[in-house]
Scaffold this motif. Sequence first.
Motif, mmCIF file in Angstrom:
data_model
loop_
_atom_site.group_PDB
_atom_site.id
_atom_site.type_symbol
_atom_site.label_atom_id
_atom_site.label_comp_id
_atom_site.label_asym_id
_atom_site.label_seq_id
_atom_site.Cartn_x
_atom_site.Cartn_y
_atom_site.Cartn_z
ATOM 1 N N ALA A 9 0.956 -1.244 0.026
ATOM 2 C CA ALA A 9 0.118 -0.033 -0.212
ATOM 3 C C ALA A 9 0.944 1.339 0.165
ATOM 4 O O ALA A 9 2.052 1.291 0.628
ATOM 5 C CB ALA A 9 -0.980 0.078 1.208
ATOM 6 N N GLU A 10 0.449 2.198 -0.804
ATOM 7 C CA GLU A 10 1.213 3.337 -0.689
ATOM 8 C C GLU A 10 1.381 4.109 0.794
ATOM 9 O O GLU A 10 2.245 4.716 1.157
ATOM 10 C CB GLU A 10 0.581 4.446 -1.698
ATOM 11 N N LYS A 11 0.228 3.897 1.572
ATOM 12 C CA LYS A 11 0.382 4.679 2.647
ATOM 13 C C LYS A 11 -0.034 3.295 3.620
ATOM 14 O O LYS A 11 -0.761 2.263 3.177
ATOM 15 C CB LYS A 11 -1.075 5.643 2.758
ATOM 16 N N ALA A 12 0.329 3.299 4.971
ATOM 17 C CA ALA A 12 0.369 2.335 5.789
ATOM 18 C C ALA A 12 -1.291 2.021 5.861
ATOM 19 O O ALA A 12 -2.013 2.908 6.357
ATOM 20 C CB ALA A 12 0.769 2.717 7.132
ATOM 21 N N ASN A 13 -1.580 0.813 5.961
ATOM 22 C CA ASN A 13 -2.998 0.098 6.212
ATOM 23 C C ASN A 13 -3.056 -0.896 6.971
ATOM 24 O O ASN A 13 -2.693 -1.980 6.833
ATOM 25 C CB ASN A 13 -3.336 -0.039 4.811
ATOM 26 N N VAL A 14 -3.107 -0.592 8.187
ATOM 27 C CA VAL A 14 -2.585 -1.702 9.129
ATOM 28 C C VAL A 14 -3.965 -1.983 10.081
ATOM 29 O O VAL A 14 -4.114 -1.129 11.220
ATOM 30 C CB VAL A 14 -1.390 -1.205 10.179
ATOM 31 N N PRO A 15 -4.660 -2.920 10.011
ATOM 32 C CA PRO A 15 -6.017 -3.070 10.783
ATOM 33 C C PRO A 15 -5.647 -3.876 11.847
ATOM 34 O O PRO A 15 -4.491 -4.388 12.297
ATOM 35 C CB PRO A 15 -6.819 -4.055 10.006
ATOM 36 N N ILE A 16 -6.443 -3.564 12.977
ATOM 37 C CA ILE A 16 -6.374 -4.348 14.433
ATOM 38 C C ILE A 16 -7.623 -4.832 14.525
ATOM 39 O O ILE A 16 -8.765 -4.029 14.233
ATOM 40 C CB ILE A 16 -5.865 -3.256 15.384
ATOM 41 N N TYR A 17 -7.698 -5.989 14.996
ATOM 42 C CA TYR A 17 -9.106 -6.647 15.402
ATOM 43 C C TYR A 17 -9.119 -7.032 16.804
ATOM 44 O O TYR A 17 -8.084 -7.958 17.200
ATOM 45 C CB TYR A 17 -9.307 -8.039 14.469
ATOM 46 N N PRO A 18 -10.170 -6.695 17.581
ATOM 47 C CA PRO A 18 -10.245 -6.884 19.084
ATOM 48 C C PRO A 18 -10.447 -8.542 19.201
ATOM 49 O O PRO A 18 -10.905 -9.171 18.406
ATOM 50 C CB PRO A 18 -11.242 -6.385 19.652
ATOM 51 N N VAL A 19 -9.694 -9.065 20.165
ATOM 52 C CA VAL A 19 -10.000 -10.538 20.666
ATOM 53 C C VAL A 19 -10.624 -10.511 22.003
ATOM 54 O O VAL A 19 -10.032 -9.734 22.729
ATOM 55 C CB VAL A 19 -8.641 -11.213 20.642
ATOM 56 N N VAL A 20 -11.764 -11.215 22.226
ATOM 57 C CA VAL A 20 -12.527 -11.350 23.435
ATOM 58 C C VAL A 20 -12.455 -12.851 23.918
ATOM 59 O O VAL A 20 -12.312 -13.843 23.295
ATOM 60 C CB VAL A 20 -13.987 -10.965 23.644
ATOM 61 N N LEU A 21 -12.387 -13.047 25.326
ATOM 62 C CA LEU A 21 -12.517 -14.331 25.834
ATOM 63 C C LEU A 21 -13.722 -14.498 26.105
ATOM 64 O O LEU A 21 -14.582 -13.867 26.717
ATOM 65 C CB LEU A 21 -11.908 -14.432 27.214
ATOM 66 N N THR A 22 -14.174 -15.942 25.393
ATOM 67 C CA THR A 22 -15.525 -16.484 25.642
ATOM 68 C C THR A 22 -15.470 -17.734 26.577
ATOM 69 O O THR A 22 -14.151 -18.160 26.771
ATOM 70 C CB THR A 22 -16.304 -16.617 24.283
ATOM 71 N N GLU A 23 -16.548 -18.039 26.693
ATOM 72 C CA GLU A 23 -16.534 -19.612 27.445
ATOM 73 C C GLU A 23 -16.108 -20.621 26.727
ATOM 74 O O GLU A 23 -15.114 -21.647 27.387
ATOM 75 C CB GLU A 23 -17.944 -19.963 27.723
ATOM 76 N N LYS A 24 -16.073 -20.561 25.430
ATOM 77 C CA LYS A 24 -15.443 -21.400 24.354
ATOM 78 C C LYS A 24 -14.055 -21.147 23.928
ATOM 79 O O LYS A 24 -13.545 -21.779 23.265
ATOM 80 C CB LYS A 24 -16.336 -21.451 23.270
ATOM 81 N N GLY A 25 -13.386 -19.918 24.477
ATOM 82 C CA GLY A 25 -12.059 -19.559 24.308
ATOM 83 C C GLY A 25 -11.900 -18.342 23.594
ATOM 84 O O GLY A 25 -12.992 -17.766 23.275
ATOM 85 N N PRO A 26 -10.884 -17.870 23.234
ATOM 86 C CA PRO A 26 -10.659 -16.463 22.445
ATOM 87 C C PRO A 26 -11.594 -16.518 21.306
ATOM 88 O O PRO A 26 -11.652 -17.414 20.454
ATOM 89 C CB PRO A 26 -9.055 -16.454 22.389
ATOM 90 N N ARG A 27 -11.879 -15.226 20.823
ATOM 91 C CA ARG A 27 -12.949 -15.010 19.665
ATOM 92 C C ARG A 27 -12.268 -13.826 19.134
ATOM 93 O O ARG A 27 -12.328 -12.620 19.750
ATOM 94 C CB ARG A 27 -14.448 -15.022 19.838
ATOM 95 N N VAL A 28 -11.851 -13.857 17.956
ATOM 96 C CA VAL A 28 -11.616 -12.498 17.120
ATOM 97 C C VAL A 28 -12.878 -11.861 16.560
ATOM 98 O O VAL A 28 -13.763 -12.794 15.996
ATOM 99 C CB VAL A 28 -10.818 -12.950 16.001
#
Length: 86
Positions: A9-28
């Motif tokens: 990419a010409e300009k920085a394009n850096v996504p971040i996705y939150p991760v939460v802890l659930t009863e079944k484990g981490p979830r993005v």
Amino acid sequence: GVAAAVPGAEKANVPIYPVVLTEKGPRVLAEIDLFAGGNRNRAFLNKAAMAPLRKAHSPAAAEDLQEIFNRHAAAVEKPAAPKTEP
């Protein structure tokens, strides 16, 4: 959260996705995509992306994520140090 750089990419394009802890484990939470290095439109979309987190989880979790994202965005937008040849 999970962050990823998008190469080429010409300009920085850096996504971040939150991760939460659930009863079944981490979830993005892929539906909450926050991109650093964007423009005013992206800033609006980032703000709108936080609404589901505030509604589904908690305002405190959204504020924590906003703080993490602010640090992430500052790191992405900071110019890289020049590379030196050995």
